[in-house]
Write a protein that holds these residues in place. Sequence first.
Motif, PDB file in Angstrom:
ATOM      1  N   ASN A   1       0.845  -1.185   0.000  1.00  0.00           N
ATOM      2  CA  ASN A   1       0.000   0.000   0.000  1.00  0.00           C
ATOM      3  C   ASN A   1       0.886   1.243   0.000  1.00  0.00           C
ATOM      4  O   ASN A   1       1.810   1.362   0.806  1.00  0.00           O
ATOM      5  CB  ASN A   1      -0.910  -0.004   1.244  1.00  0.00           C
ATOM      6  N   GLY A   2       0.585   2.178  -0.887  1.00  0.00           N
ATOM      7  CA  GLY A   2       1.436   3.356  -1.050  1.00  0.00           C
ATOM      8  C   GLY A   2       1.515   4.247   0.177  1.00  0.00           C
ATOM      9  O   GLY A   2       2.476   4.988   0.351  1.00  0.00           O
ATOM     10  N   ARG A   3       0.491   4.183   1.075  1.00  0.00           N
ATOM     11  CA  ARG A   3       0.464   5.046   2.265  1.00  0.00           C
ATOM     12  C   ARG A   3       0.809   4.282   3.552  1.00  0.00           C
ATOM     13  O   ARG A   3       0.680   4.831   4.640  1.00  0.00           O
ATOM     14  CB  ARG A   3      -0.924   5.677   2.423  1.00  0.00           C
ATOM     15  N   ASP A   4       1.242   3.052   3.431  1.00  0.00           N
ATOM     16  CA  ASP A   4       1.488   2.239   4.622  1.00  0.00           C
ATOM     17  C   ASP A   4       2.643   2.793   5.462  1.00  0.00           C
ATOM     18  O   ASP A   4       3.754   2.988   4.965  1.00  0.00           O
ATOM     19  CB  ASP A   4       1.815   0.798   4.208  1.00  0.00           C
ATOM     20  N   VAL A   5       2.376   3.055   6.752  1.00  0.00           N
ATOM     21  CA  VAL A   5       3.423   3.526   7.667  1.00  0.00           C
ATOM     22  C   VAL A   5       3.840   2.441   8.656  1.00  0.00           C
ATOM     23  O   VAL A   5       4.853   2.585   9.344  1.00  0.00           O
ATOM     24  CB  VAL A   5       2.966   4.775   8.469  1.00  0.00           C
ATOM     25  N   ILE A   6       3.082   1.352   8.712  1.00  0.00           N
ATOM     26  CA  ILE A   6       3.382   0.285   9.671  1.00  0.00           C
ATOM     27  C   ILE A   6       4.754  -0.316   9.391  1.00  0.00           C
ATOM     28  O   ILE A   6       5.465  -0.719  10.309  1.00  0.00           O
ATOM     29  CB  ILE A   6       2.292  -0.804   9.632  1.00  0.00           C
ATOM     30  N   ILE A   7       5.150  -0.366   8.119  1.00  0.00           N
ATOM     31  CA  ILE A   7       6.419  -0.988   7.749  1.00  0.00           C
ATOM     32  C   ILE A   7       7.608  -0.276   8.405  1.00  0.00           C
ATOM     33  O   ILE A   7       8.604  -0.905   8.773  1.00  0.00           O
ATOM     34  CB  ILE A   7       6.586  -1.023   6.202  1.00  0.00           C
ATOM     35  N   PHE A   8       7.521   1.039   8.608  1.00  0.00           N
ATOM     36  CA  PHE A   8       8.599   1.797   9.262  1.00  0.00           C
ATOM     37  C   PHE A   8       8.657   1.456  10.757  1.00  0.00           C
ATOM     38  O   PHE A   8       9.737   1.330  11.332  1.00  0.00           O
ATOM     39  CB  PHE A   8       8.384   3.300   9.073  1.00  0.00           C
ATOM     40  N   ILE A   9       7.476   1.314  11.360  1.00  0.00           N
ATOM     41  CA  ILE A   9       7.405   0.922  12.773  1.00  0.00           C
ATOM     42  C   ILE A   9       7.964  -0.490  12.941  1.00  0.00           C
ATOM     43  O   ILE A   9       8.709  -0.770  13.887  1.00  0.00           O
ATOM     44  CB  ILE A   9       5.946   1.004  13.266  1.00  0.00           C
ATOM     45  N   LEU A  10       7.623  -1.366  12.005  1.00  0.00           N
ATOM     46  CA  LEU A  10       8.140  -2.743  12.049  1.00  0.00           C
ATOM     47  C   LEU A  10       9.659  -2.762  11.955  1.00  0.00           C
ATOM     48  O   LEU A  10      10.326  -3.510  12.682  1.00  0.00           O
ATOM     49  CB  LEU A  10       7.527  -3.555  10.907  1.00  0.00           C
ATOM     50  N   GLY A  11      10.221  -1.953  11.062  1.00  0.00           N
ATOM     51  CA  GLY A  11      11.684  -1.906  10.919  1.00  0.00           C
ATOM     52  C   GLY A  11      12.364  -1.543  12.223  1.00  0.00           C
ATOM     53  O   GLY A  11      13.372  -2.158  12.610  1.00  0.00           O
ATOM     54  N   ALA A  12      11.818  -0.555  12.947  1.00  0.00           N
ATOM     55  CA  ALA A  12      12.376  -0.171  14.253  1.00  0.00           C
ATOM     56  C   ALA A  12      12.223  -1.297  15.263  1.00  0.00           C
ATOM     57  O   ALA A  12      13.151  -1.607  16.020  1.00  0.00           O
ATOM     58  CB  ALA A  12      11.674   1.094  14.760  1.00  0.00           C
ATOM     59  N   PHE A  13      11.057  -1.942  15.288  1.00  0.00           N
ATOM     60  CA  PHE A  13      10.829  -3.063  16.204  1.00  0.00           C
ATOM     61  C   PHE A  13      11.824  -4.197  15.958  1.00  0.00           C
ATOM     62  O   PHE A  13      12.283  -4.853  16.902  1.00  0.00           O
ATOM     63  CB  PHE A  13       9.403  -3.599  16.065  1.00  0.00           C
ATOM     64  N   LEU A  14      12.154  -4.447  14.698  1.00  0.00           N
ATOM     65  CA  LEU A  14      13.089  -5.532  14.380  1.00  0.00           C
ATOM     66  C   LEU A  14      14.487  -5.220  14.905  1.00  0.00           C
ATOM     67  O   LEU A  14      15.266  -6.141  15.203  1.00  0.00           O
ATOM     68  CB  LEU A  14      13.124  -5.779  12.865  1.00  0.00           C
ATOM     69  N   TYR A  15      14.835  -3.940  15.006  1.00  0.00           N
ATOM     70  CA  TYR A  15      16.109  -3.597  15.651  1.00  0.00           C
ATOM     71  C   TYR A  15      16.049  -3.863  17.146  1.00  0.00           C
ATOM     72  O   TYR A  15      16.926  -4.519  17.709  1.00  0.00           O
ATOM     73  CB  TYR A  15      16.474  -2.132  15.402  1.00  0.00           C
ATOM     74  N   PHE A  16      14.996  -3.359  17.799  1.00  0.00           N
ATOM     75  CA  PHE A  16      14.903  -3.499  19.252  1.00  0.00           C
ATOM     76  C   PHE A  16      14.655  -4.946  19.682  1.00  0.00           C
ATOM     77  O   PHE A  16      14.959  -5.309  20.817  1.00  0.00           O
ATOM     78  CB  PHE A  16      13.803  -2.587  19.801  1.00  0.00           C
ATOM     79  N   GLU A  17      14.136  -5.780  18.768  1.00  0.00           N
ATOM     80  CA  GLU A  17      13.913  -7.187  19.094  1.00  0.00           C
ATOM     81  C   GLU A  17      15.229  -7.885  19.446  1.00  0.00           C
ATOM     82  O   GLU A  17      15.268  -8.753  20.316  1.00  0.00           O
ATOM     83  CB  GLU A  17      13.257  -7.895  17.898  1.00  0.00           C
TER      84      GLU A  17
END
Length: 419
Positions: free
Chosen positions: A392-408
Amino acid sequence: MHISKSRFYTILFVIVLFLQLYLPSFKANLFIQVGMVALYFLIEKITITESFLIKTIPVLLLLLLGFAGTLIHKYEVYNIIKDIFHFLKPVLGLLVGYLFYKKINNFSYFIKTIILCGFASAVLHFIILMATADLFSGSVERIREFGKDNFLELFAVFFLLYYKKFYQETLFSSVLKRKAILIVLLVSNILYFSRTMIVVAIILFLSIEGHTILTKKAIRFLAVFTLLIMLFYVFLFSVKIERDKPGMQAFLYKIKIAPAEIFKTKIDRENHKDLWDHWRGYEVKRAFALMKDNPSSFVFGTGYGSLVNLKFYAPLTGEKNGIKYISELHNGYMYVFYKTGALGIIILLIFFTMLYRTVYFNQKDKKFVTLFISAIGLIYLFTTLTITGIYNGRDVIIFILGAFLYFERKTNFQKEISE
């Protein structure tokens, strides 16, 4: 004036989030994100964990797989590049979230940033509504016209509600400030009148409360919850709800037709009511019909640059005569299947499964993180069916997921949060 790396990358991250939500040009957003990732590669030493690479392999494979159909068929270069950009988008989103927060390196700061960005977005939502819509008109469509959904605000609500429960500390010193932010966020979320946001909120709630971990207790809870949903639909079909009525009737009508809107494919194209109520199903029908002409597409897809012939000029983009050929579909599973075939669907489902399974890893100090990563896997499993998911062109969840994958996988995680 000296700006710390933490503040610098936070500013860039916030810019990315707001542009993703409010800059309508997909190409402009992509070029900005490519530029920011390229800048990071130029000025920073690149170190990526094995765990992050494993989690991103599926989206990288999907990006590569799209070229298979393109090599078999001949398409216009413009359409090929456009599709490549769409499949590149989730890769960039994961990199932006992961790399930027690798430098910021502060989990509570990340959570607070999302909450404050969500709050700012909610305030902007109110301003837009007051300037463009009559809130007292009773028309849900008029209220929704300039705000279809906003997952940034939705995640901000859940971060604000659950952070203290998991870490026994508050993000805001003032209780009044916290309550004010929460109220603004809740009201704004409600005013989107989004069916997708309602389902995503349910998924987040069930995940954070532990009901998506498959235990006997969770299965019983989900069975009861499913029964309640079924009873709700029995009620919707037992009462007369008119399509064009103002207020909540229009919203309930959209909820009522939601399953058929996705799955119904026997549609009378000449009947505009039937067509627009089941547009997602019509897109799927046309894409599948075109794939039958090329049997190899069921395995490798039709590739980048392929278009779906709607067989009529549809008023989808505001152009005077409408458009007859489209590249993207609302149903993300059919979109991936059309472009990359059965192999692409398998890879996509593996990606969602990898995210969901994170909840089963026993990391007490990171339970908040693993629960949200798992929830995102389930959210994408659903939103891919309705609004193209990660593409989806407006999806912002992917950026939040990227940060979560670091903190995981961050070491000394608990200590850092309490500092």
